[in-house]
Design an enzyme around this catalytic site. Sequence first.
Site, PDB file in Angstrom:
ATOM      1  N   LYS A   1     -13.985  -5.646   8.964  1.00 60.98           N
ATOM      2  CA  LYS A   1     -14.502  -4.616   8.050  1.00 60.98           C
ATOM      3  C   LYS A   1     -15.974  -4.338   8.338  1.00 60.98           C
ATOM      4  CE  LYS A   1     -11.247  -5.917   4.435  1.00 60.98           C
ATOM      5  NZ  LYS A   1     -11.013  -6.892   3.354  1.00 60.98           N
TER       6      LYS A   1
ATOM      7  N   LYS B   1      -7.728  -1.945   8.984  1.00 59.52           N
ATOM      8  CA  LYS B   1      -9.057  -2.304   9.532  1.00 59.52           C
ATOM      9  C   LYS B   1      -8.925  -2.969  10.890  1.00 59.52           C
ATOM     10  CE  LYS B   1      -7.731  -5.224   6.812  1.00 59.52           C
ATOM     11  NZ  LYS B   1      -7.378  -5.646   5.493  1.00 59.52           N
TER      12      LYS B   1
ATOM     13  N   GLU C   1     -10.512   5.409   4.708  1.00 61.90           N
ATOM     14  CA  GLU C   1     -11.292   4.829   3.608  1.00 61.90           C
ATOM     15  C   GLU C   1     -10.756   3.472   3.155  1.00 61.90           C
ATOM     16  OE1 GLU C   1     -14.198   6.230   1.875  1.00 61.90           O
ATOM     17  OE2 GLU C   1     -14.120   4.092   1.433  1.00 61.90           O
TER      18      GLU C   1
ATOM     19  N   GLY D   1      -0.693 -14.079  -5.164  1.00 63.53           N
ATOM     20  CA  GLY D   1      -0.482 -13.011  -4.187  1.00 63.53           C
ATOM     21  C   GLY D   1      -1.771 -12.474  -3.564  1.00 63.53           C
TER      22      GLY D   1
ATOM     23  N   VAL E   1     -11.611  -0.498   4.490  1.00 63.16           N
ATOM     24  CA  VAL E   1     -12.711  -1.389   4.085  1.00 63.16           C
ATOM     25  C   VAL E   1     -12.805  -1.379   2.568  1.00 63.16           C
ATOM     26  CG1 VAL E   1     -15.184  -1.835   4.236  1.00 63.16           C
ATOM     27  CG2 VAL E   1     -13.962  -0.949   6.227  1.00 63.16           C
TER      28      VAL E   1
ATOM     29  N   GLY F   1      -4.873  -4.546  -3.206  1.00 66.06           N
ATOM     30  CA  GLY F   1      -3.830  -4.254  -4.204  1.00 66.06           C
ATOM     31  C   GLY F   1      -3.262  -2.868  -3.952  1.00 66.06           C
TER      32      GLY F   1
ATOM     33  N   VAL G   1       0.832  -1.205   0.000  1.00 60.15           N
ATOM     34  CA  VAL G   1       0.000   0.000   0.000  1.00 60.15           C
ATOM     35  C   VAL G   1       0.870   1.261   0.000  1.00 60.15           C
ATOM     36  CG1 VAL G   1      -1.842   1.238   1.184  1.00 60.15           C
ATOM     37  CG2 VAL G   1      -1.842  -1.257   1.167  1.00 60.15           C
TER      38      VAL G   1
HETATM   39  P1  NAP Z   1       3.109  -4.853   3.755  1.00 57.03           P
HETATM   40  O1  NAP Z   1       3.296  -5.003   2.292  1.00 57.03           O
HETATM   41  O2  NAP Z   1       3.480  -5.981   4.656  1.00 57.03           O
HETATM   42  O3  NAP Z   1       3.910  -3.544   4.221  1.00 57.03           O
HETATM   43  C1  NAP Z   1       4.094  -3.200   5.557  1.00 57.03           C
HETATM   44  C2  NAP Z   1       5.148  -2.115   5.609  1.00 57.03           C
HETATM   45  O4  NAP Z   1       5.265  -1.663   6.950  1.00 57.03           O
HETATM   46  C3  NAP Z   1       6.527  -2.574   5.171  1.00 57.03           C
HETATM   47  O5  NAP Z   1       7.129  -1.586   4.378  1.00 57.03           O
HETATM   48  C4  NAP Z   1       7.285  -2.725   6.493  1.00 57.03           C
HETATM   49  O6  NAP Z   1       8.688  -2.442   6.388  1.00 57.03           O
HETATM   50  C5  NAP Z   1       6.633  -1.660   7.337  1.00 57.03           C
HETATM   51  N1  NAP Z   1       6.718  -1.969   8.757  1.00 57.03           N
HETATM   52  C6  NAP Z   1       6.117  -2.990   9.422  1.00 57.03           C
HETATM   53  N2  NAP Z   1       6.424  -2.949  10.720  1.00 57.03           N
HETATM   54  C7  NAP Z   1       7.231  -1.873  10.886  1.00 57.03           C
HETATM   55  C8  NAP Z   1       7.888  -1.298  11.994  1.00 57.03           C
HETATM   56  N3  NAP Z   1       7.788  -1.828  13.214  1.00 57.03           N
HETATM   57  N4  NAP Z   1       8.645  -0.196  11.799  1.00 57.03           N
HETATM   58  C9  NAP Z   1       8.768   0.358  10.571  1.00 57.03           C
HETATM   59  N5  NAP Z   1       8.158  -0.148   9.476  1.00 57.03           N
HETATM   60  C10 NAP Z   1       7.405  -1.245   9.636  1.00 57.03           C
HETATM   61  O7  NAP Z   1       1.582  -4.497   4.096  1.00 57.03           O
HETATM   62  P2  NAP Z   1       0.486  -3.890   3.107  1.00 57.03           P
HETATM   63  O8  NAP Z   1      -0.103  -4.983   2.282  1.00 57.03           O
HETATM   64  O9  NAP Z   1       1.041  -2.692   2.436  1.00 57.03           O
HETATM   65  O10 NAP Z   1      -0.650  -3.460   4.147  1.00 57.03           O
HETATM   66  C11 NAP Z   1      -0.494  -2.329   4.966  1.00 57.03           C
HETATM   67  C12 NAP Z   1      -1.812  -2.029   5.664  1.00 57.03           C
HETATM   68  O11 NAP Z   1      -2.822  -1.769   4.686  1.00 57.03           O
HETATM   69  C13 NAP Z   1      -2.363  -3.168   6.534  1.00 57.03           C
HETATM   70  O12 NAP Z   1      -3.005  -2.617   7.661  1.00 57.03           O
HETATM   71  C14 NAP Z   1      -3.387  -3.829   5.635  1.00 57.03           C
HETATM   72  O13 NAP Z   1      -4.420  -4.481   6.352  1.00 57.03           O
HETATM   73  C15 NAP Z   1      -3.934  -2.614   4.909  1.00 57.03           C
HETATM   74  N6  NAP Z   1      -4.538  -2.925   3.619  1.00 57.03           N
HETATM   75  C16 NAP Z   1      -3.816  -3.599   2.695  1.00 57.03           C
HETATM   76  C17 NAP Z   1      -4.385  -3.878   1.467  1.00 57.03           C
HETATM   77  C18 NAP Z   1      -3.593  -4.603   0.413  1.00 57.03           C
HETATM   78  O14 NAP Z   1      -4.117  -4.792  -0.691  1.00 57.03           O
HETATM   79  N7  NAP Z   1      -2.368  -4.989   0.652  1.00 57.03           N
HETATM   80  C19 NAP Z   1      -5.706  -3.473   1.196  1.00 57.03           C
HETATM   81  C20 NAP Z   1      -6.411  -2.748   2.156  1.00 57.03           C
HETATM   82  C21 NAP Z   1      -5.819  -2.477   3.381  1.00 57.03           C
HETATM   83  P3  NAP Z   1       9.672  -3.365   5.507  1.00 57.03           P
HETATM   84  O15 NAP Z   1       9.191  -3.178   4.098  1.00 57.03           O
HETATM   85  O16 NAP Z   1      11.012  -2.813   5.708  1.00 57.03           O
HETATM   86  O17 NAP Z   1       9.470  -4.756   5.993  1.00 57.03           O
END
Ligand code: NAP
Length: 438
Positions: free
Chosen positions: A205, A105, A129, A187, A132, A302, A14
């Site tokens: 959600k 969420k 936003e 993925g 969810v 995504g 994200v």
């Molecule tokens: P992700 O790809 O796992 O990315 C998490 C990021 O946070 C990484 O860059 C990680 O650093 C960093 N991070 C984690 N713990 C940390 C810490 N203690 N200190 C500093 N940095 C830290 O996760 P994501 O898929 O982007 O999701 C992020 C959020 O968005 C979540 O709450 C998820 O539920 C929500 N979300 C995601 C999606 C989706 O499609 N992916 C959709 C809706 C909502 P490193 O890169 O260095 O490991």
Amino acid sequence: MREIGVGLLGLGNVGAGVVNILRSHAREIEARLGAQVVVRRVAIRDQDKPRAASVDRALLTTSIEQVLDDPQVAIVVEVMGGVDLAARWVLAALDRGKHVVTANKALLAERGDEVFAKARARGVDVYYEAAVCGGLPILRTIREALAADRISAIYGIVNGTTNFILTRMTEERAPFSEALAAAQAVGYAEADPSLDIGGGDAAQKLCILAALAFGTRVHPADVFTEGIGAIEPIDLAQAREFGYCVKLLATAKRVGEGVETHVCPVLLPLANPLASVRGPYNAVLLVADALGPALFQGQGAGGAPTGSAVVGDIIDCSRNIVAGAAGRVPMPYEPNLKEVAKLPMSESLFPYYLRVMVDDRPGVLARICGVLGERGISIGAVTQKERGGVGQGPVPVTIVTHEAREGDVQTALSSIEALPSTRGKVRLLRIENRLPMA
Ligand code: NAP
């Protein structure tokens, strides 16, 4: 031109989507906002990890404190995930008078009360936003576009992973394990997919949707939650024969003075538009008094779709900063939220699909129907498949009931499972054939 400084906590899927959109749509954003959004700091764990967005290395830090303490950061964007750690840093950001945009969420469903109370006390905004349905602008629609209306029900396909798996199982007759492996390969599913598969993600959600729509606090523990792990291809095929597909549906609706909430796989009539929501797509069908039924469909996850929702929030938050108007959009979980009765699942009413594996002997069907009859559960349709061949095992009897009370059906199931002719657990799926737009 005025600059609004943003600090990112996380640069994963994200976070990278956010950075890419801020860069590629910078001109449109400036024109719409009348100010420039500038990324000032980005917290990550590993400085050397390859990233899907290019960020000046000097902006990267492993210290979240540095992001929060940067006086040029007006908006902290939490896109790192988790509950307690995210709560710690979001609360710290609010304490320092920063506005917060989050996609998390789990954080809001579990600790939203604290987050929103802190934001109110500090006179800053929290936008969410993307928490969810990713890119689908459903929260803003409920909160702002429908501010004059009264929502009576929300039905959502809010988890793309399970929708992808069910679509795969239906269209390719794949068993659950194979469909899950396919979701992981592309993925859509995490290495540990239990929160998606078990319905927990959808329940989180639903809590946020229900709080906004009904002005009431709903905790994940209040939501009856059942996942898709026990569904077999035979159930999807049988459902189709009866004119249904199977979807993991998150439901929140007003019942009298109370609220009914559940997440479970249901049989949906093939004619309902929610039935055609395939693959990783999300959809929310809401019913409002004045608007009537309305359907929203789009990509629920995504980097780019979710990043789009996050940047939309950054822009809205920036508009408030420019106008000096924080607190313009009311937040849920405020102390004046109504506590309303949560209807227990045992009181819910559905027609049911039941599949019983039985020894193929005379009188078996009559005994099962007798048990249902004793509980006042009337039968709408029955199919009994023939034995596959000599020496084959049990055969499925599939029953569709008329509307019945969940508690009565569960009691009847225990009795059916205790019959000497029954093999294994009875498969129960609820039928949702009262949705509008069918
Ligand atoms: P992700 O790809 O796992 O990315 C998490 C990021 O946070 C990484 O860059 C990680 O650093 C960093 N991070 C984690 N713990 C940390 C810490 N203690 N200190 C500093 N940095 C830290 O996760 P994501 O898929 O982007 O999701 C992020 C959020 O968005 C979540 O709450 C998820 O539920 C929500 N979300 C995601 C999606 C989706 O499609 N992916 C959709 C809706 C909502 P490193 O890169 O260095 O490991």
